[in-house]
Design an enzyme around this catalytic site. Structure first.
Site, PDB file in Angstrom:
ATOM      1  N   GLU A 254      16.707  45.269  90.060  1.00  0.00           N
ATOM      2  CA  GLU A 254      15.968  43.999  90.169  1.00  0.00           C
ATOM      3  C   GLU A 254      14.999  44.041  91.350  1.00  0.00           C
ATOM      4  O   GLU A 254      13.893  43.499  91.279  1.00  0.00           O
ATOM      5  CB  GLU A 254      16.925  42.809  90.276  1.00  0.00           C
ATOM      6  CG  GLU A 254      17.953  42.697  89.140  1.00  0.00           C
ATOM      7  CD  GLU A 254      17.400  42.862  87.730  1.00  0.00           C
ATOM      8  OE1 GLU A 254      16.207  42.604  87.512  1.00  0.00           O
ATOM      9  OE2 GLU A 254      18.181  43.274  86.852  1.00  0.00           O
TER      10      GLU A 254
ATOM     11  N   TYR B 201      14.049  51.310  78.619  1.00  0.00           N
ATOM     12  CA  TYR B 201      14.623  51.591  79.933  1.00  0.00           C
ATOM     13  C   TYR B 201      14.808  53.088  80.161  1.00  0.00           C
ATOM     14  O   TYR B 201      14.248  53.665  81.088  1.00  0.00           O
ATOM     15  CB  TYR B 201      15.987  50.915  80.078  1.00  0.00           C
ATOM     16  CG  TYR B 201      15.968  49.408  80.205  1.00  0.00           C
ATOM     17  CD1 TYR B 201      15.570  48.602  79.141  1.00  0.00           C
ATOM     18  CD2 TYR B 201      16.390  48.780  81.372  1.00  0.00           C
ATOM     19  CE1 TYR B 201      15.579  47.219  79.245  1.00  0.00           C
ATOM     20  CE2 TYR B 201      16.404  47.388  81.486  1.00  0.00           C
ATOM     21  CZ  TYR B 201      16.003  46.617  80.419  1.00  0.00           C
ATOM     22  OH  TYR B 201      16.008  45.251  80.523  1.00  0.00           O
TER      23      TYR B 201
HETATM   24  N1  BES Z   1      14.180  41.837  83.184  1.00  0.00           N
HETATM   25  C1  BES Z   1      15.448  42.306  82.765  1.00  0.00           C
HETATM   26  C2  BES Z   1      16.232  41.295  81.976  1.00  0.00           C
HETATM   27  C3  BES Z   1      15.577  40.906  80.674  1.00  0.00           C
HETATM   28  C4  BES Z   1      15.064  41.844  79.809  1.00  0.00           C
HETATM   29  C5  BES Z   1      15.518  39.564  80.326  1.00  0.00           C
HETATM   30  C6  BES Z   1      14.452  41.442  78.616  1.00  0.00           C
HETATM   31  C7  BES Z   1      14.917  39.172  79.149  1.00  0.00           C
HETATM   32  C8  BES Z   1      14.378  40.103  78.291  1.00  0.00           C
HETATM   33  C9  BES Z   1      16.288  42.753  83.956  1.00  0.00           C
HETATM   34  O1  BES Z   1      15.557  43.332  84.975  1.00  0.00           O
HETATM   35  C10 BES Z   1      17.217  43.821  83.470  1.00  0.00           C
HETATM   36  O2  BES Z   1      16.741  44.836  83.064  1.00  0.00           O
HETATM   37  N2  BES Z   1      18.510  43.596  83.546  1.00  0.00           N
HETATM   38  C11 BES Z   1      19.495  44.578  83.179  1.00  0.00           C
HETATM   39  C12 BES Z   1      19.857  45.326  84.433  1.00  0.00           C
HETATM   40  C13 BES Z   1      20.345  46.735  84.265  1.00  0.00           C
HETATM   41  C14 BES Z   1      19.475  47.601  83.417  1.00  0.00           C
HETATM   42  C15 BES Z   1      20.541  47.385  85.624  1.00  0.00           C
HETATM   43  C16 BES Z   1      20.676  43.820  82.610  1.00  0.00           C
HETATM   44  O3  BES Z   1      20.629  42.580  82.572  1.00  0.00           O
HETATM   45  O4  BES Z   1      21.628  44.428  82.167  1.00  0.00           O
HETATM   46 ZN    ZN Z   2      14.790  45.199  84.342  1.00  0.00          ZN
END
Ligand code: BES
Ligand code: ZN
Length: 632
Positions: A330, A413
């Protein structure tokens, strides 16, 4: 090298100054220059109704009251508009907003219409306003009770149990359910807010708090916030509850409910160090403070990169900081995502893939090479697993996609991160880091596309035709599957665990070393044991490795998943307890999916549990599970 027409339209917002809203504190006086928008075809966001080239919002001033009894957010939004002289219509995004009245700065009514709502997909409806020559407008409105960005928690759903709680989740297109603006990642806006809430609740937002809260004398307090840097509106966020703050470093700290705060603090205590490491890699942290809030377990994501106030699930707390790659992630978004932002959601990898790479570099800097390599190896296994399921060349496995990504985190990712790892590997870390830093600097506070990323690499990184060939950039970005030049993770990262996995597969030898392994090693083991296991083996693993009693929710999740896949009855009550306790979609959705996939054995169980837990979930989690349980 080919030139792409990714033209930046930079318009001077001279009018924005004359039309600053009156309600604000300092009202972003510095915003003489509106953030640019992109006009190239691949930068057109199909998920917004806005026509930003005709008229666009440059500043939002919210004045909202939080009514917990009525579950109502109500008040006004004052918008500064940048538009050509003859433009007389402004189109906003709205999903269920109840608009009372829209007026110009002299208080005269402006006519408006709300178009037809697109039922599927959450795009909502266009809110078209006949602005005439008004360039500052005020919308009196309230959000619907079921606004999908917002989750209202009863006191029983908090850990303190005494006070209600509210939080929002804006990404990707949910903020149009509580804020009337142009809800597109390519249309950046500064914003400010005045929020009133009942005592003793505190309010935090993804902007800098202005002064102390003002006691209104009627049992309520007013909080003021300002974000003076232009941000995409999905990054506007709010949380309110019985929360306290604890400082970590000079510009870092954490908020949480009082009973959670100490554990939360212990888990994120390395954050200041992470900010220092991130700055050393890719340049100054430009947002001032970096605070976090650890929310109640209903929060649907692991984390959300809301500027100056990252939102976190409490389920990452393990007591040993083993899941705080999440914090690194984050934090990294403060560059990839929040400074340089995907113009369209089909280019999510520009946010998430670059961030996942950056996250791994922060982990390496703070926790060392071994941990970073292990975490990267877990990502690689995830890519291989998903490509194995959907096919190595399946459409939808390209980084740049037309629609939204549906393959979990494997493509945007993990493939995104391995793209950058591969480039780093070929050109060398020094050149790669210098390139990525200039990418952030040159596009700071601007939207970007895959084509721009490609062009920038060709122009500012690639040294020769030969290197261009070796990099396979277009294949990485625009083609499905995993290019042949991928930098595979070091096979020795998990040598001990992988040996233990094969011993287990051959002779059911439960590794005695397991308790001493890192969390990544334990996860690797649980990920790699045979998919089909008899109840006796599951019982033996559970007893020997203490799986049901683990304090690490990532590991508990893996255990429950493998137990349910094998229809292991003793895990059902544990799964039920877990699904009642957490609302994080990444855990909840797959467990319901596994139950559903077990036909007559699992479906009644899934239905029985969901009947009890559905009301506790955020709309994001609910939408995912609804889809699973509605399937035939
Ligand atoms: N920005 C994302 C969360 C998100 C993605 C919200 C798509 C809505 C739509 C956040 O940064 C994220 O990637 N969170 C991951 C963290 C992990 C990969 C370390 C999560 O929530 O699992
Ligand atoms: Zn993210």
């Amino acid at each position: 090298m080919r030139r792409i027409a990714a033209t930046l339209t930079i318009l001077l917002a001279t009018t924005a100054c004359q039309t600053m809203p009156q309600s604000g504190t300092s009202a972003a006086e510095g915003a003489t220059l509106a953030a640019p928008i992109l006009t190239s075809p691949e930068a057109v966001d199909t998920l917004t109704y806005a026509k930003p080239q005709i008229a666009r919002v440059t500043h939002v001033a919210l004045d909202l009251d939080l009514d917990f009894a009525a579950r109502r957010v109500a008040g006004s939004a004052q918008l500064s508009v940048l538009a050509a002289k003859d433009a007389d219509e402004l189109i906003l995004d709205s999903n269920g907003l109840l608009i009372e009245r829209i007026t110009d700065s002299a208080g005269r009514d402006l006519a408006f219409t709300v178009g037809e709502t697109e039922v599927e997909g959450g795009k909502g409806a266009p809110l078209s306003i006949a602005i005439g020559d008004a360039r500052s407008i005020r919308i009196d409105y309230r959000a619907p009770q079921d606004a999908s960005a917002l989750q209202w928690l009863t006191p029983q759903q908090t850990s303190g149990g005494e006070h209600p709680y509210l939080f929002s989740q804006g990404q990707a297109i949910l903020n149009r359910t509580w804020i009337p603006t142009q809800d597109s990642p390519g249309i950046r806006q500064t914003w400010e807010a005045r929020i009133t809430a009942p005592k003793p609740l505190d309010v935090v937002m993804s902007g800098v708090q202005q002064g102390e809260p003002e006691d209104l004398g009627d049992g309520r307090r007013a909080f003021r916030f300002l974000m003076d840097k232009p941000v995409p509106p999905y990054l506007i966020a709010i949380a309110a509850g019985d929360i306290d703050f604890k400082a970590i470093g000079p510009r870092t700290g954490v908020w949480a409910e009082p009973s959670v705060l100490e554990n939360a603090y212990q888990e994120v205590a390395d954050t200041e160090e992470m900010v220092v490491a991130a700055e050393a890699l890719y340049g100054e942290y430009r947002w001032g403070r970096y605070d976090m809030i650890v929310l109640p377990p209903a929060f649907p994501y692991g984390g959300m990169e809301n500027p100056v106030m990252t939102f976190l699930t409490p389920t990452f707390i393990a007591g040993d900081r083993s899941n705080n790659g999440l914090v690194a992630h984050e934090l990294a978004h403060s560059w990839s995502g929040n400074l340089v932002t995907n113009a369209v959601w089909g280019d999510s990898w520009l946010n998430e893939g670059v961030t996942t790479y950056f996250e791994n570099r922060i982990v390496e800097a703070v926790y060392g090479k071994k941990r970073a390599q292990q975490e990267a190896a877990l990502m690689f296994a995830n890519i291989e697993e998903v490509l194995g399921e959907v096919g190595a060349d399946a459409p939808g496995t390209a980084l740049s996609t037309e629609g939204e990504y549906e393959l979990g985190s494997a493509i945007a990712y993990d493939k995104g991160a391995f793209f950058l790892l591969t480039v780093e590997n070929i050109v060398g870390r020094e050149r790669f880091d210098a390139w990525l830093r200039q990418w952030f600097d040159n596009h700071a506070f601007e939207p970007a596309t895959s084509e721009m990323f490609y062009e920038d690499m060709m122009e500012n990184l690639v040294a020769s035709e030969r290197e261009a060939k070796a990099l396979m950039l277009r294949e990485w970005i625009f083609e499905p599957g995993l290019p042949s030049n991928v930098a595979k993770p070091d096979p020795s990262a998990f040598s001990e665990v992988d040996a233990a996995v094969s011993d287990y597969a051959r002779m059911q030898t439960i590794p005695a070393a397991y308790p001493g392994w890192t969390a990544a090693e334990q996860m690797r083991f649980l990920d790699s044991v045979p998919a089909e296991l008899p109840a006796s083996q599951l019982a033996a693993l559970d007893t020997a490795l203490g799986l049901s009693d683990t304090g690490n929710n990532e590991i508990l999740f893996l255990w429950l998943e493998m137990a349910l896949e094998n229809r292991y009855e003793p895990a059902v009550p544990q799964a039920e307890e877990f699904l009642a306790r957490v609302g994080r979609a990444k855990f909840v959705r797959p467990l319901f999916q596994v139950l559903w996939d077990q036909g007559d054995w699992g479906r009644p169980v899934a239905q029985r549990i969901y009947a009890k837990t559905r009301d506790n979930y955020h709309s994001v989690t609910r939408a995912g599970v609804d889809r699973i349980l509605a399937a035939e």
